[in-house]
Design an enzyme around this catalytic site. Structure first.
Site, PDB file in Angstrom:
ATOM      1  CG  HIS A 244     -28.865   9.018  42.866  1.00 48.66           C
ATOM      2  ND1 HIS A 244     -27.766   9.760  42.491  1.00 48.66           N
ATOM      3  CD2 HIS A 244     -28.369   7.940  43.542  1.00 48.66           C
ATOM      4  CE1 HIS A 244     -26.662   9.160  42.914  1.00 48.66           C
ATOM      5  NE2 HIS A 244     -27.013   8.061  43.564  1.00 48.66           N
TER       6      HIS A 244
ATOM      7  CG  ASP B  36     -24.349  12.589  42.592  1.00 46.04           C
ATOM      8  OD1 ASP B  36     -25.273  11.968  42.019  1.00 46.04           O
ATOM      9  OD2 ASP B  36     -23.537  13.313  41.993  1.00 46.04           O
TER      10      ASP B  36
END
Lengths: 327, 448
Positions: free
Chosen positions: B421, B425
């Protein structure tokens, strides 16, 4: 193509430029009645008369200064020094007047002048008359410096020098005046600031100028017999210097030998090496080796003079060293 | 002059090696370059080669034993040479199998790669003849010269802070070709590694690589773009890493219809048996093509920046007897399906035989793992850092699905992408998977 001597190639350049532009005139010791100490100005007095081919007293500082003054008021003088060893006396006019006038007059006075004459050693002329001054001259902002080693280059560069609107130093060679080479019958110019690749090879670059081009080419011939092919790059112009040509060659060969007639410390070769290390650091496979005069006043004795000068065997040894073939 | 045979660093991360098998006996005559033994590194079984000509006088490490890098394991010398002093100068202490990692640090000081300098080939007639070498043949491609006595090199390397001496060009060439200078012998003055040494090493490596093998390439300038971290990106990275492990991973699963891909695969096999490819090959090709369009996913997390790659090197997880390894299909986006199929088969086979060279399992920009052959429907794979993602491929199965209001049977597969992450995203990963799905459901897009 006609084959002419270096001397006659210069003579042609002078004659053609004086015919082309009546502001061009020649001044120096013995240039007129005696037809030039090395006969470079042969026939010019007869063709152009005393106003344009001017014999001077033995006063280098004086006639160099007269030349700068003439250039300031619109003439285009060519000042001949019998040798650059004598020109030491004129350095103040060359360096402090000719080179700086445009800058110090705020751009009002161009100095379109040529200072020319033989540079470096001939044979057994001893310490005071066997010196190569190009690193002194190329050091000065405001001067351009060219050093032709062949008749073709001599004619093309001298003509460009005469047409340049700034002071140009033309370094000839006493030992070169009798050498012969092809020179086209039709007019040509060689641009100041461009080097010429005189021999192509992939193993090493020999970078040189002036009369050392003859040494470099002989070394290249001998090396070819051993299967070593070198680039021989003739700088021709020492200021401005053709950095692009230098880097192109070294990037190809990864190795360089820098050959010059003069001394080591602060020499032209030191500047070439600096350009190489800046531009080609990651292309170098070996430290660059310089070949130059031994760091002593030129000896008079023939054997010692030979030992002091850069030559073909020293150049070959340097090439083998940068190729790691000397171990 | 006798020459030591030492445990060499045969992989970039190797600290010790297990001697699997001696291929030469004591008393055998060996030539420089001969394989003396097989050594198991942390990654693969590699060859330990002779660094000098002579007779293998003694073997100091038994098969199955482990020794740290730099450890003396044998001596090459003249038949009657006294080698006692040489052996005494570096006692050969080998640990028992199994106790290796515990014993290694105690045996020798951290024997990280300064070690090759210990290998000392003697000068030979060939090196004496070197200056005339150019006279004989086209010199542009010179014969690789012999290294000089590298005791000298060792001395100079020490003078040089442990780094081997090398010309700037040699360093650049080594970096371009992914060679470790520590592994090379310098033939220049003072053991300087020069261009011809690199060329010799490349020639050797090329000669040793099987013809069908992949062509590993190292990153060159222009192959990637480094993206500086924005404050937002830094905060996302820090906060998410605090929340879940050092790599804050999330997972995206997509069930993809492979019916048309299956039809294409059948049609290809029917047209020509040489065109047989597996579902996995097609998935690899589709992933590579999608990655080429999504550099934001084809990326590495480098701590202070994100590196987005313009080239696609896919790591392909392969199970081997005692673990797994990830051989790399370099520039997979530019390769045809047939090439990918052949290369993945060949790499997998050599991976199982533990015959991969280190450069064949490093350098991937993204990875794919497949457990479909074990009947696994879907799973989550663990990211191979610094890569930002990995795709886990489940089994291809016939399933009832609703299509145009009617239940029909379709070929389906579940792909699960693990995403770092800090780099990817949710929406970024989803867009990538969307593209991948579109390609796999309309495989003709791969042709285009």
């Amino acid at each position: 193509m006609p084959v002419v001597t270096y001397r006659d190639a210069l003579n042609q350049a002078l004659q053609e430029e004086m015919q082309r532009d009546d502001r061009v005139f020649l001044m120096g010791e013995e240039v007129g009645v005696y037809q030039g100490a090395y006969k470079v100005s042969k026939g010019l007095l007869q063709e152009f008369g005393e106003m344009r081919v001017v014999d001077t007293p033995i006063t280098e500082l004086g006639f160099a200064g007269v030349g700068v003054g003439a250039a300031m008021v619109g003439l285009r003088p060519i000042i001949e020094f019998m040798t650059w060893n004598f020109a030491l006396l004129a350095m103040d006019q060359v360096v402090n007047s000719a080179a700086k006038m445009l800058y110090m007059s705020g751009g009002q006075f161009n100095i379109p002048i040529v200072f020319r004459g033989p540079n470096g050693a001939a044979l057994q002329l001893s310490a005071q008359h066997s010196q190569a001054w190009e690193s002194w001259l190329a050091h000065i902002p405001g001067l351009k410096v060219v050093a032709p080693g062949t008749p073709y280059d001599a004619k093309g560069l001298l003509k460009s020098a005469v047409r340049d609107d700034n002071p140009v130093i033309v370094l000839e060679g006493e030992m070169l005046y009798n050498t012969k080479g092809e020179v086209p019958a039709e007019e040509y110019l060689i641009p100041i600031g461009k080097a010429a690749l005189k021999r192509e090879g992939e193993h090493c670059s020999i970078i040189t100028h002036g009369k050392m081009i003859l040494v470099a080419l002989q070394a290249a011939d001998q090396l070819t017999k051993e299967g070593i092919r070198v680039d021989v790059l003739d700088l021709l112009s020492l200021r401005p210097m053709d950095v692009e040509a230098i880097t192109a060659s070294v990037r190809k060969t990864n190795r360089a030998v820098v050959l010059e007639e003069g001394w080591e410390i602060g020499g032209i070769g030191a500047q070439v090496v600096d350009y190489i290390q800046r531009e080609c650091f990651d292309d170098l496979d070996a430290p660059i080796v310089r070949v130059h005069q031994v760091d002593v006043p030129m000896p008079y004795a023939k054997n010692l003079e030979r030992a002091a000068k850069p030559d073909v065997p020293k150049t070959i040894a340097a090439v083998k060293k940068v190729m790691y073939l000397d171990q | 002059m006798a020459t030591k045979v030492v445990m060499e660093a045969l992989s970039p991360t190797m600290e010790e090696g297990r001697l699997v098998k001696w291929l030469k006996s004591e008393g055998d005559t060996v030539a420089k370059g001969d394989v003396l033994a097989e050594v198991e590194t942390d990654k693969a079984v590699m060859e330990l080669v002779a660094r000098a000509d002579g007779v293998l006088r003694t073997r100091l490490l038994d098969e199955g034993q482990t020794a740290p890098v730099g450890q003396l394991v044998g001596v090459i010398g003249a038949p009657n040479e006294d080698i006692a002093a040489l052996i005494a100068s570096q006692p050969a202490v080998a640990s028992a199998p199994g106790a290796a990692s515990a014993a290694a640090p105690a045996v020798a000081a951290p024997a990280i790669p300064a070690a090759p300098a210990v290998v000392a080939p003697p000068p030979t007639a060939e090196s004496a003849a070197r200056p005339t070498r150019l006279g004989n043949a086209a010199p542009k491609h010179q014969e690789p010269p012999l290294p000089p006595p590298s005791t000298e090199q060792a001395q100079h390397a020490q003078d040089n802070g442990g780094r081997p001496r090398s010309s700037p060009l040699a360093r650049r060439l080594a970096s371009d070709r992914g060679l470790d200078l520590q592994q090379l012998h310098g033939s220049g003055p003072g053991g300087r590694i020069v261009k011809r040494d690199i060329e010799a090493a490349v020639a050797t490596a090329t000669a040793q690589r099987p013809a069908t093998a992949a062509t590993p390439r190292r990153e060159a300038a222009g192959d990637f773009a480094d993206v500086p971290l924005t404050q937002l990106r830094k905060t996302i990275a820090r906060r998410l890493a605090e929340s879940i492990g050092p790599i804050p991973t999330f997972y995206l699963t997509s069930e993809i219809d492979l019916t048309r891909t299956a039809e294409m695969r059948q049609a290809m096999a029917a047209a020509d048996t040489r065109l047989k490819v597996s579902f996995n090959d097609i998935i690899l090709k589709a992933v590579a093509t999608a990655l080429a369009r999504h550099p934001e996913v084809n990326a590495h997390w480098l701590g202070d920046r994100i590196r987005q790659f313009n080239r696609v090197h896919i790591g392909m997880a392969v199970a081997i007897d005692d673990g797994l390894i990830t051989p790399v299909i370099f520039d997979a986006d530019t390769k045809g399906l047939g090439d990918i199929a052949a290369e993945s088969r060949e790499l997998a086979a050599r991976a199982r035989d533990r015959k991969l060279a280190p450069e064949e399992y490093t350098g991937s920009t993204f990875s794919v793992s497949n457990l479909g052959m074990f009947g696994i429907d879907q799973f989550t794979a663990i990211i191979n850092p610094p890569e930002a993602g990995i795709i886990a491929v489940g089994a291809v199965e016939d399933k009832p699905v609703v299509l145009d209001g009617a239940v029909t049977v379709r070929k389906r597969v579940r792909l699960t992408m693990s995403c770092d992450h800090r780099v990817i995203d949710g929406a970024t990963g989803a867009r990538f998977l969307q593209d991948l799905r579109r390609m796999l459901e309309n495989p003709l897009l791969l042709v285009y």
